[in-house]
Design a protein around this motif. Structure first.
Motif, PDB file in Angstrom:
ATOM      1  N   GLY A 526       0.808  -1.211   0.000  1.00  0.00           N
ATOM      2  CA  GLY A 526       0.000   0.000   0.000  1.00  0.00           C
ATOM      3  C   GLY A 526       0.841   1.260   0.000  1.00  0.00           C
ATOM      4  N   ILE A 527       1.882   1.268   0.829  1.00  0.00           N
ATOM      5  CA  ILE A 527       2.763   2.435   0.874  1.00  0.00           C
ATOM      6  C   ILE A 527       3.471   2.613  -0.464  1.00  0.00           C
ATOM      7  CG2 ILE A 527       4.845   3.375   1.969  1.00  0.00           C
ATOM      8  CD1 ILE A 527       3.935   1.991   4.555  1.00  0.00           C
ATOM      9  N   GLY A 528       3.850   1.492  -1.084  1.00  0.00           N
ATOM     10  CA  GLY A 528       4.465   1.564  -2.408  1.00  0.00           C
ATOM     11  C   GLY A 528       3.525   2.170  -3.436  1.00  0.00           C
ATOM     12  N   SER A 529       2.245   1.830  -3.342  1.00  0.00           N
ATOM     13  CA  SER A 529       1.252   2.415  -4.253  1.00  0.00           C
ATOM     14  C   SER A 529       1.129   3.918  -4.029  1.00  0.00           C
ATOM     15  CB  SER A 529      -0.110   1.739  -4.051  1.00  0.00           C
ATOM     16  OG  SER A 529      -0.065   0.376  -4.405  1.00  0.00           O
ATOM     17  N   TRP A 530       1.108   4.330  -2.766  1.00  0.00           N
ATOM     18  CA  TRP A 530       1.029   5.764  -2.468  1.00  0.00           C
ATOM     19  C   TRP A 530       2.288   6.501  -2.928  1.00  0.00           C
ATOM     20  CZ3 TRP A 530      -1.228   5.409   3.182  1.00  0.00           C
ATOM     21  CH2 TRP A 530      -2.603   5.137   3.083  1.00  0.00           C
ATOM     22  N   LEU A 531       3.452   5.867  -2.755  1.00  0.00           N
ATOM     23  CA  LEU A 531       4.694   6.481  -3.224  1.00  0.00           C
ATOM     24  C   LEU A 531       4.708   6.580  -4.745  1.00  0.00           C
ATOM     25  CD1 LEU A 531       7.320   4.816  -0.855  1.00  0.00           C
ATOM     26  CD2 LEU A 531       6.494   7.174  -0.804  1.00  0.00           C
ATOM     27  N   SER A 532       4.097   5.588  -5.414  1.00  0.00           N
ATOM     28  CA  SER A 532       3.966   5.655  -6.874  1.00  0.00           C
ATOM     29  C   SER A 532       3.128   6.864  -7.283  1.00  0.00           C
ATOM     30  CB  SER A 532       3.337   4.360  -7.403  1.00  0.00           C
ATOM     31  OG  SER A 532       3.115   4.446  -8.804  1.00  0.00           O
ATOM     32  N   THR A 533       2.020   7.078  -6.552  1.00  0.00           N
ATOM     33  CA  THR A 533       1.184   8.250  -6.816  1.00  0.00           C
ATOM     34  C   THR A 533       1.975   9.541  -6.592  1.00  0.00           C
ATOM     35  OG1 THR A 533      -0.840   7.098  -6.180  1.00  0.00           O
ATOM     36  CG2 THR A 533      -0.880   9.491  -6.072  1.00  0.00           C
ATOM     37  N   ALA A 534       2.714   9.590  -5.491  1.00  0.00           N
ATOM     38  CA  ALA A 534       3.519  10.785  -5.195  1.00  0.00           C
ATOM     39  C   ALA A 534       4.566  11.020  -6.271  1.00  0.00           C
ATOM     40  CB  ALA A 534       4.182  10.629  -3.827  1.00  0.00           C
ATOM     41  N   LEU A 535       5.204   9.934  -6.748  1.00  0.00           N
ATOM     42  CA  LEU A 535       6.218  10.061  -7.788  1.00  0.00           C
ATOM     43  C   LEU A 535       5.617  10.595  -9.084  1.00  0.00           C
ATOM     44  CD1 LEU A 535       9.170   9.575  -8.580  1.00  0.00           C
ATOM     45  CD2 LEU A 535       8.535   7.231  -9.222  1.00  0.00           C
ATOM     46  N   VAL A 536       4.432  10.092  -9.446  1.00  0.00           N
ATOM     47  CA  VAL A 536       3.749  10.564 -10.653  1.00  0.00           C
ATOM     48  C   VAL A 536       3.434  12.052 -10.538  1.00  0.00           C
ATOM     49  CG1 VAL A 536       1.592  10.428 -11.969  1.00  0.00           C
ATOM     50  CG2 VAL A 536       2.800   8.327 -11.328  1.00  0.00           C
ATOM     51  N   LYS A 537       2.934  12.469  -9.384  1.00  0.00           N
ATOM     52  CA  LYS A 537       2.587  13.882  -9.194  1.00  0.00           C
ATOM     53  C   LYS A 537       3.835  14.773  -9.215  1.00  0.00           C
ATOM     54  CE  LYS A 537      -1.791  13.266  -6.751  1.00  0.00           C
ATOM     55  NZ  LYS A 537      -2.575  13.870  -7.851  1.00  0.00           N
ATOM     56  N   ILE A 538       4.932  14.291  -8.632  1.00  0.00           N
ATOM     57  CA  ILE A 538       6.179  15.060  -8.657  1.00  0.00           C
ATOM     58  C   ILE A 538       6.675  15.225 -10.089  1.00  0.00           C
ATOM     59  CG2 ILE A 538       8.626  14.981  -8.029  1.00  0.00           C
ATOM     60  CD1 ILE A 538       7.743  13.631  -5.400  1.00  0.00           C
ATOM     61  N   ILE A 539       6.626  14.134 -10.845  1.00  0.00           N
ATOM     62  CA  ILE A 539       7.072  14.192 -12.246  1.00  0.00           C
ATOM     63  C   ILE A 539       6.180  15.116 -13.059  1.00  0.00           C
ATOM     64  CG2 ILE A 539       7.280  12.836 -14.372  1.00  0.00           C
ATOM     65  CD1 ILE A 539       8.267  10.514 -12.655  1.00  0.00           C
ATOM     66  N   GLU A 540       4.859  15.028 -12.828  1.00  0.00           N
ATOM     67  CA  GLU A 540       3.934  15.927 -13.537  1.00  0.00           C
ATOM     68  C   GLU A 540       4.259  17.384 -13.221  1.00  0.00           C
ATOM     69  OE1 GLU A 540      -0.069  14.988 -12.546  1.00  0.00           O
ATOM     70  OE2 GLU A 540      -0.214  13.310 -13.946  1.00  0.00           O
ATOM     71  N   GLY A 541       4.446  17.703 -11.937  1.00  0.00           N
ATOM     72  CA  GLY A 541       4.716  19.078 -11.546  1.00  0.00           C
ATOM     73  C   GLY A 541       6.051  19.591 -12.042  1.00  0.00           C
ATOM     74  N   ALA A 542       7.054  18.691 -12.134  1.00  0.00           N
ATOM     75  CA  ALA A 542       8.398  19.120 -12.507  1.00  0.00           C
ATOM     76  C   ALA A 542       8.619  19.184 -14.010  1.00  0.00           C
ATOM     77  CB  ALA A 542       9.423  18.168 -11.880  1.00  0.00           C
ATOM     78  N   THR A 543       7.755  18.504 -14.800  1.00  0.00           N
ATOM     79  CA  THR A 543       8.004  18.426 -16.244  1.00  0.00           C
ATOM     80  C   THR A 543       6.957  19.135 -17.097  1.00  0.00           C
ATOM     81  OG1 THR A 543       6.840  16.289 -16.401  1.00  0.00           O
ATOM     82  CG2 THR A 543       9.212  16.237 -15.946  1.00  0.00           C
ATOM     83  N   GLY A 544       5.975  19.802 -16.494  1.00  0.00           N
ATOM     84  CA  GLY A 544       5.023  20.572 -17.303  1.00  0.00           C
ATOM     85  C   GLY A 544       3.592  20.113 -17.240  1.00  0.00           C
ATOM     86  N   GLY A 545       3.241  19.211 -16.335  1.00  0.00           N
ATOM     87  CA  GLY A 545       1.853  18.791 -16.177  1.00  0.00           C
ATOM     88  C   GLY A 545       1.402  17.782 -17.214  1.00  0.00           C
ATOM     89  N   GLN A 546       0.085  17.555 -17.267  1.00  0.00           N
ATOM     90  CA  GLN A 546      -0.481  16.535 -18.155  1.00  0.00           C
ATOM     91  C   GLN A 546      -0.484  16.951 -19.625  1.00  0.00           C
ATOM     92  OE1 GLN A 546      -4.329  15.245 -16.760  1.00  0.00           O
ATOM     93  NE2 GLN A 546      -3.610  14.847 -14.663  1.00  0.00           N
ATOM     94  N   LYS A 547      -0.272  18.247 -19.903  1.00  0.00           N
ATOM     95  CA  LYS A 547      -0.294  18.702 -21.295  1.00  0.00           C
ATOM     96  C   LYS A 547       1.097  18.731 -21.926  1.00  0.00           C
ATOM     97  CE  LYS A 547      -4.484  21.509 -20.877  1.00  0.00           C
ATOM     98  NZ  LYS A 547      -5.085  22.867 -21.040  1.00  0.00           N
ATOM     99  N   GLU A 548       2.120  19.089 -21.143  1.00  0.00           N
ATOM    100  CA  GLU A 548       3.460  19.246 -21.692  1.00  0.00           C
ATOM    101  C   GLU A 548       4.488  18.320 -21.042  1.00  0.00           C
ATOM    102  OE1 GLU A 548       3.981  21.141 -24.249  1.00  0.00           O
ATOM    103  OE2 GLU A 548       1.967  22.017 -24.268  1.00  0.00           O
ATOM    104  N   GLY A 549       4.132  17.610 -20.008  1.00  0.00           N
ATOM    105  CA  GLY A 549       5.100  16.840 -19.234  1.00  0.00           C
ATOM    106  C   GLY A 549       5.385  15.453 -19.774  1.00  0.00           C
ATOM    107  N   TRP A 550       6.082  14.671 -18.958  1.00  0.00           N
ATOM    108  CA  TRP A 550       6.439  13.304 -19.347  1.00  0.00           C
ATOM    109  C   TRP A 550       5.218  12.391 -19.409  1.00  0.00           C
ATOM    110  CZ3 TRP A 550      11.316  12.027 -15.869  1.00  0.00           C
ATOM    111  CH2 TRP A 550      12.380  12.857 -16.260  1.00  0.00           C
ATOM    112  N   LEU A 551       4.242  12.636 -18.553  1.00  0.00           N
ATOM    113  CA  LEU A 551       3.084  11.751 -18.442  1.00  0.00           C
ATOM    114  C   LEU A 551       1.830  12.499 -18.880  1.00  0.00           C
ATOM    115  CD1 LEU A 551       3.980  10.244 -14.933  1.00  0.00           C
ATOM    116  CD2 LEU A 551       4.531   9.296 -17.185  1.00  0.00           C
ATOM    117  N   ARG A 552       1.324  12.152 -20.053  1.00  0.00           N
ATOM    118  CA  ARG A 552       0.166  12.826 -20.627  1.00  0.00           C
ATOM    119  C   ARG A 552      -0.939  11.809 -20.895  1.00  0.00           C
ATOM    120  NH1 ARG A 552       3.225  16.423 -25.341  1.00  0.00           N
ATOM    121  NH2 ARG A 552       5.140  16.835 -24.175  1.00  0.00           N
TER     122      ARG A 552
END
Length: 631
Positions: A526-552
């Motif tokens: 469960g903690i790994g799943s939450w950390l996965s969510t946190a990692l996705v959000k960090i990557i989204e925030g650091a790379t430009g969000g859902q429109k311009e980032g790594w994860l669209r």
């Protein structure tokens, strides 16, 4: 001169009385033999039958009881995976959520389900017992499945069909109904998961060498059952969802879940039960409070003989055996030092704890570094039900000329691998390794977990390489079978790590913390799943969000392979951290990661209470008898 009235007794008069004496002796001897025979078939781990009497090995437990438990696990995993692998698609297509948002909601839900195992374990160990906890939370689970089926079947509980972008979002009421059903399923999972493996292991007596071997076999077959349920959930159930709709896809596992509750209840008379032993967390806090209190008084630990222990054969913890003192975490030993003999109060555990209570807390602390060093693998596992499936959804899934593999069924690559590998490992690899290593399981639990962590590195490297090549050539037709290596390797990592964790956390747990220990390794999923969510959000925030980032929303424009490389790097670092921690680990029996017993004298010594009549109020002779009884 002989009295004439006297007549010599005849043999006829003597024989009946002699026969009676002989018969009584034989009867008494037979009863003693039967008593000894019965005592040898009784379990030695304090388990009882459904009548509350000490369980008999010939009538309860073992493989007479385990099949009912395994069937229940198959049904629960079938239902969970049928929901889990379909939920991202359901949230995107039916509830009109974006792909990254749906992925984070699913990982949050999976995280909650496994973190809630701590609650289920607490209730089982402290109040309800494992069997009753499984039954109660299975019913909660079934109610959640009913509500989910209703949500997928009634149109008013979902937004209108999307005919043009942007789609109409779900209303607050529609979302609340759906997430209420998912919350009940998560709560049910949290109650079932930490108890079912421990309840299964309770069916085997650890003092019986034959049953110990069967217990380890049970762990392997239990993992086999998990993957069998997963296989059916991600194939048959997903196919029904694809052909008949989500309503039918959720209704069928709901019925199966109800049937599994009945099957588990049928084995009621065959199980061995362990009585609740009170809250382990309360005992842990008592040790901390007592040790800090004595430390503030300036108490020092002299030698082991100064530490307090009860005089009875069993420990002060209901149903638990005494634990041998260990030299680790010596600060906590202060909780068992009698600081004021004149104000001695053996019943106040907030001021004075027994050696066993202190050692129970030490056992819990001892496994925390191992627990923490395997969480990173759970972050990788979270991708199985999110981005791995998103990759599969845009690849060619044709099998033959007409059949199309549902994207939610692609994890079958991982499940089939586990189903094939477990019997091979149990029947072929273990005997070979046993001859080489001398360990009864071939590899120790820690070694097995290390193998799984190592394999996971290559699973993520494979995923990154395949995704990079697919993204660089989006016009080409990429078969979903290109994903086979990452699913296969992740499944192999799961076989080694998951079963190793099952064995490790159960074996290292004390009698009063079996369910809590099972919950510990489940909570890391469960903690790994939450950390996965946190990692996705960090990557989204650091790379430009859902429109311009790594994860669209569009994977062809995303850079998902970058995420996989990051996870591979995390797993490399985590592997070396784990090896260092496992190498230094010493278990409750003194065993190291290699299975060798440390060179440390571990002998039980009588406490001052057993030797000093001042504390006991007994005579010296009484003290001697009590000491011999206790040890």
């Amino acid at each position: 001169m002989m009295n004439k009235s006297y007549t010599e007794p005849s043999m006829a008069n003597i024989e009946p009385s002699m026969s009676a004496f002989v018969f009584d002796d034989l009867k008494q001897q037979s009863m003693q033999d039967e008593g000894r025979l019965e005592s040898t078939t009784l379990v030695s781990n304090n388990c009882v039958n459904y009548k509350g009497m000490i369980a008999d090995k010939q009538r309860t437990g073992g493989w007479n009881a385990s099949p009912f438990i395994i069937v229940n696990e198959i049904a629960e995993r079938l239902a969970f995976f049928a929901v889990g692998v379909s939920m991202v698609g359901y949230l995107v297509r039916e509830m009109h959520e974006s792909l990254p948002t749906a992925a984070t909601h699913v990982t949050d839900w999976i995280g909650a389900a496994f973190v809630l195992t701590i609650l289920g374990a607490f209730l089982a160990d402290a109040y309800l017992g494992r069997f009753l906890t499984i039954i109660v939370f299975s019913c909660v689970y079934a109610v959640g499945m009913i509500l989910l089926t209703i949500s997928a079947s009634i149109d008013s509980l979902r937004p209108a069909l999307c005919t043009a972008r942007p789609c109409i979002p779900a209303t607050d009421g529609q979302s609340a109904f759906l997430y209420c059903s998912l919350a009940l399923i998560a709560l049910g999972t949290g109650g079932i998961k930490p108890c079912v493996s421990s309840f299964g292991a309770d069916q085997f007596d650890e003092a019986d060498e034959k049953e110990v071997q069967k217990k380890y076999a049970f762990f392997n077959w239990f993992f086999f059952a998990i993957n069998m349920g997963a296989l059916l959930g991600i194939t048959v159930m997903v196919y029904i969802q694809q052909e008949k709709g989500f309503g039918w896809g959720f209704a069928v596992p709901t019925v199966i879940m109800f049937c599994s509750i009945l099957i588990l209840a049928v084995g009621f008379s065959k199980y061995r039960y362990k009585k609740p032993m009170g809250s382990p967390f309360t005992r842990f806090i008592q040790v901390i409070v007592a040790s800090v209190r004595n430390h503030m008084k300036g108490v020092r630990v002299g030698n082991e003989a100064d530490l307090y222990e009860v005089r009875t054969r069993e420990s002060a913890i209901l149903g638990a055996e005494k634990l041998v003192h260990s030299s680790q975490y010596r600060f906590l030993d202060k909780a068992a030092v009698i600081s004021d003999p004149e104000a001695f109060n053996a019943t106040n555990r907030w001021k004075l704890c027994t050696v066993t209570q202190v050692e129970e807390f030490k056992c819990f602390l001892r496994v925390l570094p191992i627990w923490a060093s395997t969480i990173a693998l759970s972050i990788s596992f979270a991708q199985l039900s999110t981005f791995f499936l998103s990759q599969a959804s845009i690849m060619d899934r044709k099998l033959g000329s007409s059949f199309v593999i549902p994207s939610g069924s692609v994890p079958v690559f991982s499940a089939i691998n586990a189903i094939i590998l477990v019997p091979i490992y149990e029947k072929v690899i273990v005997p070979v390794l046993r001859k080489r290593t001398g360990h009864r399981r071939g590899l120790t639990s820690l070694q097995r977990m290390g193998v799984g962590l190592f394999i996971s590195i290559f699973a993520l490297i494979s995923a990154a390489v395949i995704e990079k090549n697919r993204r660089d050539d989006p016009t080409a037709t990429w078969s979903v079978f290109w994903l086979f290596p990452q699913f296969f390797l992740m499944g192999s990592a799961e076989v080694f790590t998951y079963v190793g964790q099952l064995e490790f956390f159960y074996d290292e747990a004390t009698e009063g913390t079996k369910s809590i220990s099972s919950a510990m390794f489940l909570s890391e999923i469960g903690i790994g799943s939450w950390l996965s969510t946190a990692l996705v959000k960090i990557i989204e925030g650091a790379t430009g969000g859902q429109k311009e980032g790594w994860l669209r929303n569009d994977l062809n424009k995303s850079k998902l392979d970058y995420l996989y490389w990051i996870l591979a790097g995390i797993n490399v670092v985590n592997f070396f951290v784990y090896v260092f921690i496992a190498w230094r680990y010493r278990g409750k029996d003194g065993a190291s990661a290699s299975g060798m017993v440390r060179h440390e004298v571990m002998t039980e010594k009588a406490s001052p209470v057993l030797r000093n009549p001042v504390y006991s109020g007994k005579t010296k002779d009484d003290e001697v008898s009590l000491t011999s009884m206790a040890f």
